[in-house]
Design a protein around this motif. Structure first.
Motif, PDB file in Angstrom:
ATOM      1  N   MET A   1       0.846  -1.190   0.000  1.00 28.25           N
ATOM      2  CA  MET A   1       0.000   0.000   0.000  1.00 28.25           C
ATOM      3  C   MET A   1       0.888   1.248   0.000  1.00 28.25           C
ATOM      4  SD  MET A   1      -3.094   0.670   2.578  1.00 28.25           S
ATOM      5  CE  MET A   1      -3.756   2.252   2.807  1.00 28.25           C
ATOM      6  N   SER A   2       0.633   2.163  -0.889  1.00 21.92           N
ATOM      7  CA  SER A   2       1.458   3.358  -0.983  1.00 21.92           C
ATOM      8  C   SER A   2       0.962   4.439  -0.019  1.00 21.92           C
ATOM      9  CB  SER A   2       1.459   3.892  -2.411  1.00 21.92           C
ATOM     10  OG  SER A   2       0.169   4.304  -2.776  1.00 21.92           O
ATOM     11  N   GLU A   3       1.897   5.282   0.360  1.00 22.42           N
ATOM     12  CA  GLU A   3       1.584   6.386   1.271  1.00 22.42           C
ATOM     13  C   GLU A   3       0.854   7.487   0.514  1.00 22.42           C
ATOM     14  OE1 GLU A   3       4.333   9.068   4.020  1.00 22.42           O
ATOM     15  OE2 GLU A   3       5.006   6.997   3.817  1.00 22.42           O
ATOM     16  N   ARG A   4      -0.121   8.102   1.163  1.00 21.27           N
ATOM     17  CA  ARG A   4      -0.867   9.197   0.532  1.00 21.27           C
ATOM     18  C   ARG A   4      -0.006  10.449   0.468  1.00 21.27           C
ATOM     19  NH1 ARG A   4      -6.677   9.078   0.437  1.00 21.27           N
ATOM     20  NH2 ARG A   4      -6.520  11.318   0.614  1.00 21.27           N
ATOM     21  N   LEU A   5      -0.212  11.223  -0.569  1.00 26.46           N
ATOM     22  CA  LEU A   5       0.487  12.496  -0.697  1.00 26.46           C
ATOM     23  C   LEU A   5      -0.093  13.500   0.294  1.00 26.46           C
ATOM     24  CD1 LEU A   5       0.601  12.770  -4.578  1.00 26.46           C
ATOM     25  CD2 LEU A   5       2.504  12.288  -3.053  1.00 26.46           C
ATOM     26  N   PRO A   6       0.725  14.458   0.770  1.00 29.24           N
ATOM     27  CA  PRO A   6       0.198  15.444   1.714  1.00 29.24           C
ATOM     28  C   PRO A   6      -0.782  16.391   1.033  1.00 29.24           C
ATOM     29  CG  PRO A   6       2.424  16.018   1.070  1.00 29.24           C
ATOM     30  CD  PRO A   6       2.129  14.678   0.459  1.00 29.24           C
ATOM     31  N   GLN A   7      -1.765  16.831   1.788  1.00 27.42           N
ATOM     32  CA  GLN A   7      -2.691  17.825   1.246  1.00 27.42           C
ATOM     33  C   GLN A   7      -2.059  19.195   1.409  1.00 27.42           C
ATOM     34  OE1 GLN A   7      -6.657  17.688   2.744  1.00 27.42           O
ATOM     35  NE2 GLN A   7      -7.400  19.060   1.182  1.00 27.42           N
ATOM     36  N   LEU A   8      -2.038  19.961   0.335  1.00 24.23           N
ATOM     37  CA  LEU A   8      -1.413  21.277   0.335  1.00 24.23           C
ATOM     38  C   LEU A   8      -2.463  22.367   0.417  1.00 24.23           C
ATOM     39  CD1 LEU A   8       1.234  20.716  -2.479  1.00 24.23           C
ATOM     40  CD2 LEU A   8       1.523  20.441  -0.006  1.00 24.23           C
ATOM     41  N   LEU A   9      -2.129  23.417   1.145  1.00 19.67           N
ATOM     42  CA  LEU A   9      -3.010  24.579   1.292  1.00 19.67           C
ATOM     43  C   LEU A   9      -2.269  25.818   0.822  1.00 19.67           C
ATOM     44  CD1 LEU A   9      -4.222  23.908   4.948  1.00 19.67           C
ATOM     45  CD2 LEU A   9      -5.469  23.402   2.868  1.00 19.67           C
ATOM     46  N   ASP A  10      -2.925  26.634   0.018  1.00 24.07           N
ATOM     47  CA  ASP A  10      -2.365  27.937  -0.305  1.00 24.07           C
ATOM     48  C   ASP A  10      -2.921  28.944   0.694  1.00 24.07           C
ATOM     49  OD1 ASP A  10      -4.962  28.435  -1.129  1.00 24.07           O
ATOM     50  OD2 ASP A  10      -4.462  28.721  -3.229  1.00 24.07           O
ATOM     51  N   CYS A  11      -2.491  30.176   0.598  1.00 23.65           N
ATOM     52  CA  CYS A  11      -2.898  31.194   1.569  1.00 23.65           C
ATOM     53  C   CYS A  11      -4.415  31.379   1.596  1.00 23.65           C
ATOM     54  CB  CYS A  11      -2.191  32.508   1.255  1.00 23.65           C
ATOM     55  SG  CYS A  11      -2.457  33.793   2.494  1.00 23.65           S
ATOM     56  N   LYS A  12      -5.028  31.437   0.430  1.00 22.38           N
ATOM     57  CA  LYS A  12      -6.477  31.653   0.357  1.00 22.38           C
ATOM     58  C   LYS A  12      -7.238  30.497   1.008  1.00 22.38           C
ATOM     59  CE  LYS A  12     -10.345  33.479  -1.102  1.00 22.38           C
ATOM     60  NZ  LYS A  12     -11.055  34.250  -0.109  1.00 22.38           N
ATOM     61  N   ARG A  13      -6.844  29.274   0.714  1.00 22.20           N
ATOM     62  CA  ARG A  13      -7.522  28.103   1.289  1.00 22.20           C
ATOM     63  C   ARG A  13      -7.335  28.061   2.804  1.00 22.20           C
ATOM     64  NH1 ARG A  13      -9.642  23.133  -0.900  1.00 22.20           N
ATOM     65  NH2 ARG A  13     -10.391  22.081   0.952  1.00 22.20           N
ATOM     66  N   LEU A  14      -6.121  28.384   3.269  1.00 26.67           N
ATOM     67  CA  LEU A  14      -5.858  28.425   4.702  1.00 26.67           C
ATOM     68  C   LEU A  14      -6.725  29.484   5.374  1.00 26.67           C
ATOM     69  CD1 LEU A  14      -4.107  27.348   7.033  1.00 26.67           C
ATOM     70  CD2 LEU A  14      -2.417  29.095   6.436  1.00 26.67           C
ATOM     71  N   GLN A  15      -6.825  30.635   4.742  1.00 24.45           N
ATOM     72  CA  GLN A  15      -7.658  31.730   5.245  1.00 24.45           C
ATOM     73  C   GLN A  15      -9.111  31.280   5.352  1.00 24.45           C
ATOM     74  OE1 GLN A  15      -7.455  35.134   2.665  1.00 24.45           O
ATOM     75  NE2 GLN A  15      -8.956  36.293   3.820  1.00 24.45           N
ATOM     76  N   ASP A  16      -9.625  30.654   4.317  1.00 24.54           N
ATOM     77  CA  ASP A  16     -11.018  30.201   4.309  1.00 24.54           C
ATOM     78  C   ASP A  16     -11.275  29.129   5.362  1.00 24.54           C
ATOM     79  OD1 ASP A  16     -11.513  31.930   2.215  1.00 24.54           O
ATOM     80  OD2 ASP A  16     -11.447  30.367   0.674  1.00 24.54           O
ATOM     81  N   GLU A  17     -10.380  28.160   5.454  1.00 26.93           N
ATOM     82  CA  GLU A  17     -10.592  27.049   6.377  1.00 26.93           C
ATOM     83  C   GLU A  17     -10.516  27.476   7.836  1.00 26.93           C
ATOM     84  OE1 GLU A  17      -8.868  23.287   5.789  1.00 26.93           O
ATOM     85  OE2 GLU A  17      -9.190  23.318   3.631  1.00 26.93           O
ATOM     86  N   LEU A  18      -9.608  28.399   8.141  1.00 25.67           N
ATOM     87  CA  LEU A  18      -9.455  28.829   9.532  1.00 25.67           C
ATOM     88  C   LEU A  18     -10.366  30.001   9.892  1.00 25.67           C
ATOM     89  CD1 LEU A  18      -5.585  28.590  10.025  1.00 25.67           C
ATOM     90  CD2 LEU A  18      -7.341  26.921  10.645  1.00 25.67           C
TER      91      LEU A  18
END
Length: 66
Positions: A1-18
């Motif tokens: 089983m392969s390891e999943r790639l990390p989920q990346l956040l840009d500034c806008k997505r980080l702003q929206d999520e937080l």
């Protein structure tokens, strides 16, 4: 089983999520290692790094640094 790639956040997505302002999202990103792909200007942070930073900076009411 392969390891999943990390989920990346840009500034806008980080702003929206937080639910924070852009300046706050940028300040958070400055505290973390960034991912910058060749030929792209945009920088990203790993979701796991954001979660770890928030965990390290979360204090109980009686532990808040002065």
């Amino acid at each position: 089983m392969s390891e999943r790639l990390p989920q990346l956040l840009d500034c806008k997505r980080l702003q929206d999520e937080l639910g924070v302002k852009r300046a706050t999202a940028e300040a958070i990103m400055r505290q973390l290692p960034v991912v910058q792909l060749p030929e792209l200007r945009e920088v990203f942070v790993r979701r796991s790094d954001v979660a770890a930073l928030l965990e390290r900076c979360t204090y109980a009411n009686d532990q808040v640094p002065a």
